[in-house]
Design a protein around this motif. Structure first.
Motif, PDB file in Angstrom:
ATOM      1  N   THR A 137       5.513   9.379  -5.442  1.00 51.94           N
ATOM      2  CA  THR A 137       6.108   9.729  -4.155  1.00 51.94           C
ATOM      3  C   THR A 137       5.126   9.427  -3.034  1.00 51.94           C
ATOM      4  OG1 THR A 137       7.530  11.437  -5.104  1.00 51.94           O
ATOM      5  CG2 THR A 137       6.989  11.623  -2.754  1.00 51.94           C
ATOM      6  N   ALA A 138       5.567   8.622  -2.071  1.00 48.96           N
ATOM      7  CA  ALA A 138       4.702   8.194  -0.981  1.00 48.96           C
ATOM      8  C   ALA A 138       5.512   7.363   0.009  1.00 48.96           C
ATOM      9  CB  ALA A 138       3.551   7.339  -1.525  1.00 48.96           C
ATOM     10  N   VAL A 139       4.899   7.095   1.141  1.00 47.85           N
ATOM     11  CA  VAL A 139       5.417   6.071   2.043  1.00 47.85           C
ATOM     12  C   VAL A 139       4.770   4.752   1.622  1.00 47.85           C
ATOM     13  CG1 VAL A 139       5.606   5.244   4.405  1.00 47.85           C
ATOM     14  CG2 VAL A 139       5.731   7.703   3.923  1.00 47.85           C
ATOM     15  N   PHE A 140       5.571   3.771   1.361  1.00 51.73           N
ATOM     16  CA  PHE A 140       5.079   2.465   0.944  1.00 51.73           C
ATOM     17  C   PHE A 140       5.089   1.516   2.144  1.00 51.73           C
ATOM     18  CE2 PHE A 140       4.663   2.287  -3.736  1.00 51.73           C
ATOM     19  CZ  PHE A 140       5.025   3.598  -4.018  1.00 51.73           C
ATOM     20  N   PHE A 162       0.861  -1.170   0.000  1.00 54.10           N
ATOM     21  CA  PHE A 162       0.000   0.000   0.000  1.00 54.10           C
ATOM     22  C   PHE A 162       0.901   1.224   0.000  1.00 54.10           C
ATOM     23  CE2 PHE A 162      -4.379  -1.429   1.016  1.00 54.10           C
ATOM     24  CZ  PHE A 162      -4.134  -2.782   1.186  1.00 54.10           C
ATOM     25  N   ARG A 163       0.352   2.373  -0.385  1.00 55.52           N
ATOM     26  CA  ARG A 163       1.137   3.596  -0.312  1.00 55.52           C
ATOM     27  C   ARG A 163       0.271   4.729   0.211  1.00 55.52           C
ATOM     28  NH1 ARG A 163       2.319   4.946  -6.723  1.00 55.52           N
ATOM     29  NH2 ARG A 163       0.137   5.171  -7.392  1.00 55.52           N
ATOM     30  N   GLN A 164       0.947   5.696   0.817  1.00 56.18           N
ATOM     31  CA  GLN A 164       0.229   6.793   1.459  1.00 56.18           C
ATOM     32  C   GLN A 164       0.991   8.097   1.272  1.00 56.18           C
ATOM     33  OE1 GLN A 164      -0.288   6.400   5.748  1.00 56.18           O
ATOM     34  NE2 GLN A 164      -2.244   7.485   5.635  1.00 56.18           N
ATOM     35  N   PRO A 181       0.884  12.391   2.303  1.00 48.31           N
ATOM     36  CA  PRO A 181       0.384  13.198   3.426  1.00 48.31           C
ATOM     37  C   PRO A 181      -1.058  13.648   3.224  1.00 48.31           C
ATOM     38  CG  PRO A 181       2.607  13.860   2.862  1.00 48.31           C
ATOM     39  CD  PRO A 181       2.178  12.895   1.801  1.00 48.31           C
ATOM     40  N   GLY A 182      -1.863  13.443   4.240  1.00 42.93           N
ATOM     41  CA  GLY A 182      -3.247  13.875   4.201  1.00 42.93           C
ATOM     42  C   GLY A 182      -4.188  12.937   3.467  1.00 42.93           C
ATOM     43  N   GLN A 183      -3.642  11.838   2.957  1.00 40.97           N
ATOM     44  CA  GLN A 183      -4.468  10.893   2.201  1.00 40.97           C
ATOM     45  C   GLN A 183      -4.530   9.541   2.911  1.00 40.97           C
ATOM     46  OE1 GLN A 183      -6.095  11.852  -0.679  1.00 40.97           O
ATOM     47  NE2 GLN A 183      -5.251  13.871  -0.169  1.00 40.97           N
ATOM     48  N   ASP A 184      -5.554   8.773   2.601  1.00 42.23           N
ATOM     49  CA  ASP A 184      -5.641   7.410   3.120  1.00 42.23           C
ATOM     50  C   ASP A 184      -4.625   6.531   2.401  1.00 42.23           C
ATOM     51  OD1 ASP A 184      -9.264   7.535   3.305  1.00 42.23           O
ATOM     52  OD2 ASP A 184      -7.728   8.129   4.771  1.00 42.23           O
ATOM     53  N   GLY A 237       6.911   0.993   7.055  1.00 41.93           N
ATOM     54  CA  GLY A 237       6.841   1.954   5.957  1.00 41.93           C
ATOM     55  C   GLY A 237       8.222   2.356   5.478  1.00 41.93           C
ATOM     56  N   THR A 238       8.330   2.595   4.191  1.00 41.41           N
ATOM     57  CA  THR A 238       9.587   3.062   3.607  1.00 41.41           C
ATOM     58  C   THR A 238       9.273   4.174   2.611  1.00 41.41           C
ATOM     59  OG1 THR A 238      11.638   2.363   2.496  1.00 41.41           O
ATOM     60  CG2 THR A 238       9.612   1.289   1.761  1.00 41.41           C
TER      61      THR A 238
END
Length: 123
Positions: free
Chosen positions: A88-91, A35-37, A39-42, A116-117
């Motif tokens: 670009t995200a935290v995976f 999954f990825r996230q 900022p401010g998103q699910d 998370g990475t």
């Protein structure tokens, strides 16, 4: 206690590739997913794979990302090619400890999560 440890994040340029890895320790896990996230998103589903090797992808990554796993090593990989700034995200790596071949896109179906990475893609 099952733990997931991720590795492979970093900073790359548009069009570059990265490979993430996630190793599960403890009990056997079944379906695994990334999954990825932002900022401010699910958190959103990116890709998943079951133990026999069937995979599923979000439309946004289909054709660019490839998920695979090595059951002997309890490890799942995410090969990410043609990366774009919007990637670009935290995976996060996720795993289901319940015997199943279902690959869910819902985060509440996964019992175990990695820390998370960060993946950053510059223009």
């Amino acid at each position: 206690q099952t733990q997931l440890v991720e590795s492979g994040g970093g900073v790359v340029k548009t069009g570059d590739s990265l490979r993430l890895a996630c190793t599960a320790s403890g009990q056997r896990v079944y379906s695994m997913a990334w999954f990825r996230q932002t900022p401010g998103q699910d958190r959103e589903f990116a890709a998943g794979i079951n133990r026999p090797g069937t995979s599923k992808y979000a439309d946004s990554v289909k054709g660019r990302f490839t998920i695979s796993r090595d059951n002997a090593k309890n490890t799942v990989y995410l090969q990410m090619d043609y990366l774009q700034p919007e990637d670009t995200a935290v995976f996060y790596c996720a795993a289901d400890g319940t015997p199943t071949v279902v690959i869910s896109k819902e985060e509440n179906e996964y019992e175990y999560w990695g820390q998370g990475t960060q993946v950053t893609v510059s223009a």
